[in-house]
Design an enzyme around this catalytic site. Structure first.
Site, PDB file in Angstrom:
ATOM      1  N   SER A   1       0.793  -1.214   0.000  1.00 36.02           N
ATOM      2  CA  SER A   1       0.000   0.000   0.000  1.00 36.02           C
ATOM      3  C   SER A   1       0.838   1.284   0.000  1.00 36.02           C
ATOM      4  CB  SER A   1      -0.890   0.012   1.249  1.00 36.02           C
ATOM      5  OG  SER A   1      -0.094   0.028   2.438  1.00 36.02           O
TER       6      SER A   1
ATOM      7  N   SER B   1       3.450  -4.269   2.412  1.00 35.59           N
ATOM      8  CA  SER B   1       3.156  -2.965   1.828  1.00 35.59           C
ATOM      9  C   SER B   1       4.367  -2.057   1.654  1.00 35.59           C
ATOM     10  CB  SER B   1       2.106  -2.237   2.678  1.00 35.59           C
ATOM     11  OG  SER B   1       0.876  -2.906   2.617  1.00 35.59           O
TER      12      SER B   1
END
Length: 443
Positions: A62, A86
């Site tokens: 992310s 992430s």
């Protein structure tokens, strides 16, 4: 420095960096609440990989915004948050270094939670030296964070890591035992990703020529790690995000006049339906179901059992004991004597492919297999479940934004990352091996 949206300016890590003299220049884009592997689930739109902008490829998620900012030279280093990969995945896609520290070493105080038992603040930078410098600054005990590990355990892990480094430190790597987990070369690494396998083999050959021992190891519970991760992460996400009810926190959307105000769900649902994106709503529903009375034993508790199996696999193959869970006293341990057949670190590919095209992953047609979006995490979630330090180092660190290449659309011309995983608390060892790999890949 830059930071992603999950690390507010009043977070402990930000305060430590500012106190040390770092300049925080802004925030970067990320998947909503860190839920995503491609940085496409964002109110601000997808992040475009800066390696070659006109190719419109994903930066990974992310923390794709932080990784892209570092790759584009907008900052010296950036903060990111890693729940299941992430930091490491976007680092691999963008060709930068990304470190997920051991869980509990870096304070999470002030960070917007997704999954409390997995969320870890980490660092992205162009090289290992800068990552190490930032990590040393934020690697501090924080009384405001209940998951922050005390100094006693930090010192134990530091001494064990130092003993391991002393066995091989120098030009020769003789004494360094590198484990190659067979489960980390899944079927997704097909012939289309042969260049990733070839690069890993070349790197291992270089390390072996310097004296390192290459040892095949098995982590049999890896096959169940991805499923367990999504159950645990979604369940914790459902719990953590319950605070955003439109009353105390988050967007407030008044219920329709026809609503029955005696029903709590009808009061909350308009705010939560409009306030959360589609991916977040999907994971909240999954997590809520996993925590329900009928499913709790079969899903959440079973996922926790798998998590322990994954951690036990790592403890079994490492020569360094896990100071968090070992029953022996520290005085009875010695890194040189523990697990003579064990390895110091593990090495495997950071991702099953290079950065995918945004047009492919943004395709909303029914023909696209959306399950592949979650499979991206298959190589990164085991270390997250176990709270271990893991760092992705680019295999092609000299690839610049303006460097001319033939057939730029080819996957072979895009960055590849290799991951280094160590026992809990041995972040120094991971960084040390990362420096060696970085030096070899620049030859």
């Amino acid at each position: 420095m830059l930071q992603d949206f999950r690390s507010p300016f009043d977070a402990t890590v930000v305060k430590l960096l500012k106190k040390a003299g770092a300049q925080i220049s802004g925030k970067t884009n990320c998947d909503e609440f860190g839920m995503g592997s491609l940085n496409i689930h964002s109110l601000h739109g997808p992040v475009i990989n800066p390696f070659r902008v006109d190719s419109r490829r994903a930066a990974g998620g992310s923390s794709g915004g932080s990784s892209a900012a570092v790759a584009a030279g907008l900052c010296d280093a950036a903060l990111g948050t890693d729940t299941g990969g992430s930091i490491r995945l976007p680092a691999s896609y963008c060709g930068v270094v990304g470190l997920k520290p051991s869980y509990g070493l870096v304070s999470r105080y002030g960070v917007v939670s997704y999954a409390d038992s997995l969320d870890t603040v980490g660092v992205l930078a162009q090289d290992v030296e800068r990552v190490e410098k930032v990590f040393e600054c934020i690697n501090k005990r924080d009384c405001n964070d209940p998951t922050s590990v005390d100094e006693r355990l930090r010192e134990k892990a530091h001494l064990l890591a130092t003993k391991s480094i002393q066995r091989w430190s120098g030009e020769s790597l003789k004494g360094l035992r590198i484990g190659i987990p067979q489960e980390y070369f899944p079927s997704e690494l097909t012939s289309s990703s042969y260049h990733i396998l070839a690069s890993i083999r070349h790197l291992l050959s270089q390390l072996h020529s310097l004296g390192a021992s290459i040892v095949p190891v098995s982590l049999p519970s890896t096959a169940y790690a991805l499923s367990a991760y999504y159950v645990i992460a979604s369940a914790e996400g459902s719990s953590c995000l319950s605070r955003y009810d439109g009353i105390q926190y988050g967007l407030r959307v008044p219920p329709s006049p026809e609503s029955n105000f005696t029903s709590t769900s009808r009061t909350y649902s308009p705010s939560r339906s409009q306030g959360f994106g589609r991916e977040v709503r999907k994971r909240i529903l999954l997590g809520t179901y996993a925590l329900s009375a009928d499913a709790f034993d079969n899903y959440f508790l079973q996922a926790q059992r798998v998590r322990k199996m994954v951690r036990d696999d790592f403890d079994h193959v490492f020569s360094i004991p896990n100071v968090l869970y070992s029953k022996l006293s520290f005085e009875e341990k010695d890194a040189n004597d523990h697990g003579e057949d064990g390895v110091d670190i593990l090495i495997h590919p950071s991702a099953i492919r290079t950065a995918p095209r945004l047009d492919d992953v943004l395709d909303v047609s029914c023909d696209r297999d959306t399950l592949q979006d979650y499979v991206q995490d298959v190589l990164t979630v085991p270390a997250s479940l176990s709270g271990l330090p893991a760092m992705s180092v680019p295999m092609r660190p000299d690839a610049g934004l303006n460097q001319p290449r033939d057939n730029q659309q080819s996957d072979e011309n895009w960055p590849i990352g290799v991951s280094i995983v160590g026992q809990w608390g041995t972040d120094e060892l991971v960084l040390k091996v990362g420096r060696v790999i970085e030096r070899l890949s620049r030859r």
